[in-house]
Design an enzyme around this catalytic site. Sequence first.
Site, PDB file in Angstrom:
ATOM      1  N   GLU A 326       0.785  -1.055   0.033  1.00  0.00           N
ATOM      2  CA  GLU A 326       0.184   0.020   0.164  1.00  0.00           C
ATOM      3  C   GLU A 326       0.756   1.195  -0.038  1.00  0.00           C
ATOM      4  O   GLU A 326       1.919   1.412   0.930  1.00  0.00           O
ATOM      5  CB  GLU A 326      -1.039   0.045   1.276  1.00  0.00           C
ATOM      6  CG  GLU A 326      -1.878  -1.011   1.306  1.00  0.00           C
ATOM      7  CD  GLU A 326      -2.915  -0.954   2.522  1.00  0.00           C
ATOM      8  OE1 GLU A 326      -3.746  -1.615   2.718  1.00  0.00           O
ATOM      9  OE2 GLU A 326      -2.599  -0.151   3.393  1.00  0.00           O
ATOM     10  N   CYS A 327       0.666   2.111  -1.069  1.00  0.00           N
ATOM     11  CA  CYS A 327       1.318   3.394  -1.028  1.00  0.00           C
ATOM     12  C   CYS A 327       2.652   3.423  -0.956  1.00  0.00           C
ATOM     13  O   CYS A 327       3.415   3.263  -1.930  1.00  0.00           O
ATOM     14  CB  CYS A 327       0.696   4.259   0.121  1.00  0.00           C
ATOM     15  SG  CYS A 327       0.820   6.216   0.010  1.00  0.00           S
ATOM     16  N   ALA A 328       3.631   3.663   0.455  1.00  0.00           N
ATOM     17  CA  ALA A 328       4.879   3.506   0.511  1.00  0.00           C
ATOM     18  C   ALA A 328       5.456   2.106  -0.092  1.00  0.00           C
ATOM     19  O   ALA A 328       6.479   2.103  -0.919  1.00  0.00           O
ATOM     20  CB  ALA A 328       5.367   3.567   1.733  1.00  0.00           C
TER      21      ALA A 328
END
Length: 440
Positions: A326-328
């Site tokens: 997720e994301c990072a």
Amino acid sequence: MVARLVIAAPSSGAGKTTVATGLMAAFARRGTTVSPHKVGPDYIDPGYHSLATGRPGRNLDPWLVGEELVAPLFLHGAAGADLAIVEGVMGLYDGAGSGEFASTAHVARLLEAPVVLVVDAARQSRSVAALVHGFASYDTRIRLGGVILNRIGSERHERICREALAESGVPVLGAIRRSDAVETPSRHLGLVPAAERRTQAVRAMDAVADLVGASCDLEGLLRLARTAPPVTAVPWSPGPPVPAVTRIAVAGGQAFTFGYTEQAELLAAAGAEIVPLDPLADETLPEGTRGIVIGGGFPEVYAAELSANEPLRREVGAFDGPISAECAGLLYLARRLDDRPMCGVLDVEARMTGTLTLGYRDAVAVRDSALTRDGERYRGHEFHRTAVAPAPDRPLFRWRGGADGFADDRVTASYLHLHWAGSPALASRFVAACRRVPVG
């Protein structure tokens, strides 16, 4: 019964994080077992809450998990605690979109918890009484049990504010003087996480506990918390304990600090042995790893160090088991991040931008993956200043005005942050996919 308080404010910037965290730390110092909670999706404040109390900071977000799960999740997190303190989000009545759904007031009603309003008195005196009167009368379903005056300038200033509020009928439960000793540094996505500044954060926690503990009526606050009625919901449970059947590495350390506690609890209940992985320090995956979970954080801040750990990057790049990112985590799986080599699992380039992408997303999965099924609905949120290119040819998620996500039968990577308690099938699916990976 769980004694509880919601710490709210008229708006962002009033100091409710300082006050809420200071109260948590001050009560914990006295030997009170404090359960910390945060309204909304924010990951950073719960890190400071955990530092203050020694318990996991947990989020209460009706948008992400549904309002029917807020009280059960609260009871799960507060099990064994003497006192629960819930830090609000934004202003008391500010919710998702134009309504008050997922607001601090919404959560306070769901928990039937008394509210303490933190008022920034720095540029006002008697006007605080008019402000408090408005908040107390706006919605009579909210029980405003007290006020804490923040950034008081002098004894005279405090006396004037207290005299004005005496006419309102709302008791003053604290008056905190202005202090630079409790300021927390910020950067492009808000406060710097506690895990990134552990030594300084501990010192700051001592300072805020000193200040708030000496400035607030702790006994009065505890009496107010004990007036909350019993919560009638059944505590949430990730499921009955089961023997660990597969090993899953979960990224952490300073670069990957964003994650909800319930995700690990759900994975463990599905049969996972959770093993921590620090991509800044660990040069190999834990022995026997059959799946990797990489949550959010700040890889852009640590891009040079992450890139320099070439042994782990290569091992993750060659890993043939399931990966949830997720994301990072999405940025870490890219070929490059700000021109620095990353793991190369995804054929994309990632860069910092000047644009903040922020908001809730009502998303639909439009294809199958190791985690999702075509047509399933997911509620999540975005929070980043980066972009990847090229965009996915077949995105995993679509929502009104947007699309995102890279996926196949092994890798699921997206900017969308999900709270797995709202979609518990994600954990069981991920563990099942990991179990299919051959050992060795």
